[in-house]
Design an enzyme around this catalytic site. Sequence first.
Site, PDB file in Angstrom:
ATOM      1  CG  ASP A 299      -1.964  -1.081   1.180  1.00 60.28           C
ATOM      2  OD1 ASP A 299      -2.112  -1.708   0.112  1.00 60.28           O
ATOM      3  OD2 ASP A 299      -2.631  -1.306   2.205  1.00 60.28           O
TER       4      ASP A 299
ATOM      5  CG  ASP B  54     -12.662  -1.758  -0.132  1.00 54.78           C
ATOM      6  OD1 ASP B  54     -12.236  -2.917  -0.282  1.00 54.78           O
ATOM      7  OD2 ASP B  54     -12.185  -0.774  -0.708  1.00 54.78           O
TER       8      ASP B  54
END
Length: 234
Positions: A9, A131
Amino acid sequence: MIKLWPAIDLINATSVRLTEGKYDSEEKMARSAEESIQFYNQFNCVDRIHIVDLLGAKEQASIERDYIAALRKLTDKPIEVGGGIRSLDTLEAYFKEGIDYCIIGTKGIQNLEWLASMAQQFPNQIYLSIDAYHRDIKINGWEQDAALDLFELVKRIESLPLGGIIYTDIAKDGRLEGPNFDITGQLVQATEKPVIASGGIRHQQDLCQLELLGVAAAIVGKAAHNEHFWEGLS
């Protein structure tokens, strides 16, 4: 064994992790993105590397694309990229730079016609990232409520030629407390598409349990920076 996709990330070309998707929880990882790729290169069980442009997700634009293009040159393993991908131009640019798969989130969830068009142009190269807090879908870097149920959305995209569905339970993400086995298992039963589990994975036992549920692949974040996670893997 279940497919293993370690995550990198990025914020400002730095490898970080967030907890529950909160940007003020940013934690710099011990390994840089470059060092992580070199580490993952040695494992045959890693058959893909998952890279997310976190600022891109928040700012609704591809911010780290040049840096990701440089990372692409460090490995022969397939790479998938997500975060801020909201246009055909961005998809084409990533694929031109050698990225193998792209992940679409907010734009695809909000505009299913556009998602269908992109999936048809790049069959099996597009993954939809969903998500959610359990079943309640979040968008725009997890900061907004989509007012949409996970399973309702999955029904609507079942006919699209997507590579798979990436499900992240935000309540589990970055906490190293285990994934949401219950909803992930329900999702596997609700779709014929490959389901990729993300969020909360701690150790190889979690991978085994996900495999028993029929999960196709696991995205591993913080745990991938723990040497014990890799013991016995090759």
